[in-house]
Write an enzyme that holds these catalytic residues in place. Structure first.
Site, PDB file in Angstrom:
ATOM      1  N   CYS A 377       0.830  -1.205   0.000  1.00 45.71           N
ATOM      2  CA  CYS A 377       0.000   0.000   0.000  1.00 45.71           C
ATOM      3  C   CYS A 377       0.868   1.260   0.000  1.00 45.71           C
ATOM      4  O   CYS A 377       1.367   1.663  -1.037  1.00 45.71           O
ATOM      5  CB  CYS A 377      -0.983  -0.037   1.164  1.00 45.71           C
ATOM      6  SG  CYS A 377      -2.453   0.922   0.806  1.00 45.71           S
ATOM      7  N   HIS A 503      -3.580  -4.846   0.273  1.00 42.81           N
ATOM      8  CA  HIS A 503      -3.004  -5.439   1.501  1.00 42.81           C
ATOM      9  C   HIS A 503      -3.080  -6.963   1.437  1.00 42.81           C
ATOM     10  O   HIS A 503      -4.003  -7.566   2.005  1.00 42.81           O
ATOM     11  CB  HIS A 503      -3.771  -4.929   2.727  1.00 42.81           C
ATOM     12  CG  HIS A 503      -3.509  -3.502   3.044  1.00 42.81           C
ATOM     13  ND1 HIS A 503      -2.432  -3.079   3.795  1.00 42.81           N
ATOM     14  CD2 HIS A 503      -4.172  -2.382   2.690  1.00 42.81           C
ATOM     15  CE1 HIS A 503      -2.446  -1.770   3.902  1.00 42.81           C
ATOM     16  NE2 HIS A 503      -3.498  -1.317   3.239  1.00 42.81           N
ATOM     17  N   GLU A 505      -1.502  -9.074   3.032  1.00 44.98           N
ATOM     18  CA  GLU A 505      -1.294  -9.704   4.346  1.00 44.98           C
ATOM     19  C   GLU A 505      -2.593 -10.226   4.960  1.00 44.98           C
ATOM     20  O   GLU A 505      -2.571 -11.166   5.746  1.00 44.98           O
ATOM     21  CB  GLU A 505      -0.593  -8.735   5.321  1.00 44.98           C
ATOM     22  CG  GLU A 505      -1.363  -7.490   5.734  1.00 44.98           C
ATOM     23  CD  GLU A 505      -1.160  -6.288   4.812  1.00 44.98           C
ATOM     24  OE1 GLU A 505      -0.834  -6.498   3.622  1.00 44.98           O
ATOM     25  OE2 GLU A 505      -1.354  -5.147   5.281  1.00 44.98           O
TER      26      GLU A 505
HETATM   27  N1  GLN Z   1      -1.664   6.824   3.125  1.00 46.22           N
HETATM   28  C1  GLN Z   1      -1.817   6.129   1.900  1.00 46.22           C
HETATM   29  C2  GLN Z   1      -3.210   6.317   1.306  1.00 46.22           C
HETATM   30  O1  GLN Z   1      -4.111   6.722   1.983  1.00 46.22           O
HETATM   31  C3  GLN Z   1      -1.523   4.640   2.075  1.00 46.22           C
HETATM   32  C4  GLN Z   1      -2.523   3.934   2.918  1.00 46.22           C
HETATM   33  C5  GLN Z   1      -2.054   2.589   3.400  1.00 46.22           C
HETATM   34  O2  GLN Z   1      -0.881   2.264   3.364  1.00 46.22           O
HETATM   35  N2  GLN Z   1      -2.962   1.782   3.892  1.00 46.22           N
HETATM   36  O3  GLN Z   1      -3.399   6.070   0.139  1.00 46.22           O
END
Ligand code: GLN
Length: 542
Positions: A377, A503, A505
């Site tokens: 992400c 994600h 994970e």
């Molecule tokens: N801050 C970034 C976004 O909002 C990444 C978010 C995250 O890593 N879950 O896109």
């Protein structure tokens, strides 16, 4: 009709109630029962999505895009079953629903009160997950004695009254502290905590005791007497090397039989081989260690990256190694040297601009030194910024999250996100399809051209820069076709540099590691072997 098990916690928080509930769920599943899991959290936030992970740990995201308590991650990993929005609720949600009903006039003429209106709504939510389940396991967040958890415990008590005691079981997880000076295990805090439960009208049927030392039969009898349970209903939960051992530890003490007996349930299956097999693999993997550098923000609070830790452990089990996660403060002076010597760098998800430049440096070191890199992400956004700055030469490239005025917004908000004014539950959340390009690392890992993964972010790769990036050599190996969004990036002339906007994970399982984590650890092992070919090293591979 479904039967209910209420899992409460006493004495202190962080006792592993979630692992206990999950382990019970797993045991009952292996006894052939259909099990539903539910976590209720007594705080006023409608969901944990707006909370700092320092306060609450990781926010676990379900397929249907609910931002939930991290215990749902344990439920999914232990039971191998997806959780959904109704599997977690908070006091905030309960009050929101009741107040909305009151405003609509559904309670006209009545005074709306905690009992029965709030407790009725809690019970509705207890029942909402019961379809098709033989047993519903409800984990009540917080610690007995907290003001906040009272309505939840009251609702649990009422369920016992309504369904009858053969259909409802109360299990209390507690701590038996060991006092070093007198070398004694102490039962008093548990007696008090059970006393508190009794004041509310709940007599626990089973007491699960966390303790550093084994409990003697004498102590179990004493505790049973004070807490009004038979000694065999006092179950030990000693510290174990791997959480995946816990269902076996409970099974060996007959906890599954106890539960079946108390709930008047009969089953014929009793095959725990699957757990024995996992336990053998975990043990086999415990002899060799592989360090992985995690460039995250919450170095001192491991729960903040719970699913990432677990997914790494699963990949380690697959490769027969124990993963040693080394958190690194990327802004520290020694960070560059640590990163250069690391066999694997992982940049996890995150929000806000703290530590961003250090993470960009971590991606640069990984790219230049051909160290396996896995970006999750935010880790993808970092990889993109680094590539734009160093390879495309756009020195001021950034995400508008960190610099809203950047000249090169390689990561930016989509127009719909620019309109958002409420922060709660408004990110891109939950499961989205992703098309995978053949001949890439992503394709090699997944082995198919269409996958689906869970999201939780606001910002996206800015397609205005896509052509230039691709021409410079960045491989875009996964996209969300419906909106033409970049989901996976990787590098060509690198052993394993891959980053994802989602994600992965959340979908890893102990017996079935996520393919990207599996391949990341595979690449890390290769690198570690190359860098440490000295025969004196304990880590050896054929
Ligand atoms: N801050 C970034 C976004 O909002 C990444 C978010 C995250 O890593 N879950 O896109």
């Amino acid at each position: 009709m479904s039967k209910y098990i209420f899992v409460t916690g006493g004495v202190v928080s962080s006792l592993g109630k979630g692992i206990t509930a999950s382990s019970i769920g797993k045991m009952l599943q292996l006894r052939g029962l259909q099990v539903a899991m539910l976590k209720c959290d007594p705080y006023i936030n409608v969901d944990p999505g707006t909370m700092n992970p320092f306060q609450h740990g990781e926010v676990f995201v379900t397929e249907d895009g609910a931002e939930t308590d991290l215990d749902l991650g344990h439920y999914e990993r232990f039971l191998g079953k997806d959780m959904h929005r109704p599997n977690n609720f908070t006091a905030g949600m309960v009050y929101e629903t009741v107040i909305a009903k009151e405003r609509r006039g559904e309670f006209l003429g009545t005074t709306v009160q905690v009992i029965p209106h709030i407790t009725d709504e809690i019970k509705n939510r207890f029942r909402a997950v019961s379809k098709g389940a033989d047993v519903v396991i409800v984990e009540v967040g917080g610690t007995v004695g907290d003001i906040e958890s009272l309505p939840f415990l009251e609702a649990a008590r009422q369920m016992g009254l309504e369904l009858g005691r053969d259909n409802v079981l109360y299990l209390h997880v507690t701590l038996i502290p060991f006092i070093k000076a007198s070398e004694e295990l102490k039962t008093k805090p548990t007696q008090h905590s059970v006393g508190k439960l009794r004041e509310i009208g709940i007599n626990p049927d089973i007491i699960v005791c966390r303790s550093e030392k084994p409990l003697s039969n004498e102590l179990k009898t004493k505790l049973g007497l004070f807490c009004s349970v038979p000694a065999e209903s006092v179950i030990e939960a000693p510290d174990v090397d791997s959480i995946y051992e816990v269902p076996l530890v409970f099974h060996k003490q007959g906890l599954d039989d106890q539960i079946l007996m108390l709930l008047r349930l009969r089953t014929h299956s009793k095959d725990f081989e699957e757990l024995n097999e996992l336990s053998r693999k975990v043990k086999a993997a415990s002899k060799k260690e592989l360090p992985v550098t995690l460039a995250g923000k919450y170095a001192d609070y491991k729960d903040a990256y719970k699913s990432v830790n677990e997914a790494l452990i699963h990949a380690g089990i697959f490769h027969g190694v124990k993963i040693r996660i080394e958190f690194i403060e990327t802004s520290s002076a020694e960070a560059p040297n640590i990163l250069k010597g690391s066999p694997a760098i992982l940049v996890p998800g995150g929000f806000g601009d703290r530590g961003i430049e250090g993470k960009i440096l971590a991606a640069k070191i990984a790219r230049e030194r051909k160290i396996p890199y896995f970006g999750l992400c935010l880790g993808l956004q970092i990889g993109v910024i680094e590539y734009a700055r160093d390879v495309l030469g756009l020195q001021e490239a950034n995400s508008t999250e960190f610099n809203p005025k950047t000249k090169y917004p390689v990561i930016d908000l989509l127009p719909e996100q620019k309109e958002v004014s409420n922060m709660g539950a408004t990110m891109r959340l939950g499961s989205y399809d992703c098309a995978i390009k053949k001949g890439t690392l992503a394709y090699k890992a997944y082995g198919k051209t269409l996958i689906s993964e869970r999201h939780r972010h606001r910002y996206e790769f800015n397609n205005k820069f896509r052509k230039d990036m691709e021409e410079a050599g960045l491989v875009i190996s996964g996209t969300y076709a419906a909106k033409d969004l970049v989901e996976i990036i990787e590098l060509k002339d690198h052993p394993w540099f891959l980053a994802v906007q989602f994600h992965p994970e959340f979908k890893s399982r102990p017996e079935n590691p996520h393919p990207l984590f599996r391949d990341f650890i595979g690449a890390a092992l290769k690198k570690y072997r190359e860098d440490n070919s000295s025969p004196s090293l304990s880590l050896t591979y054929d």
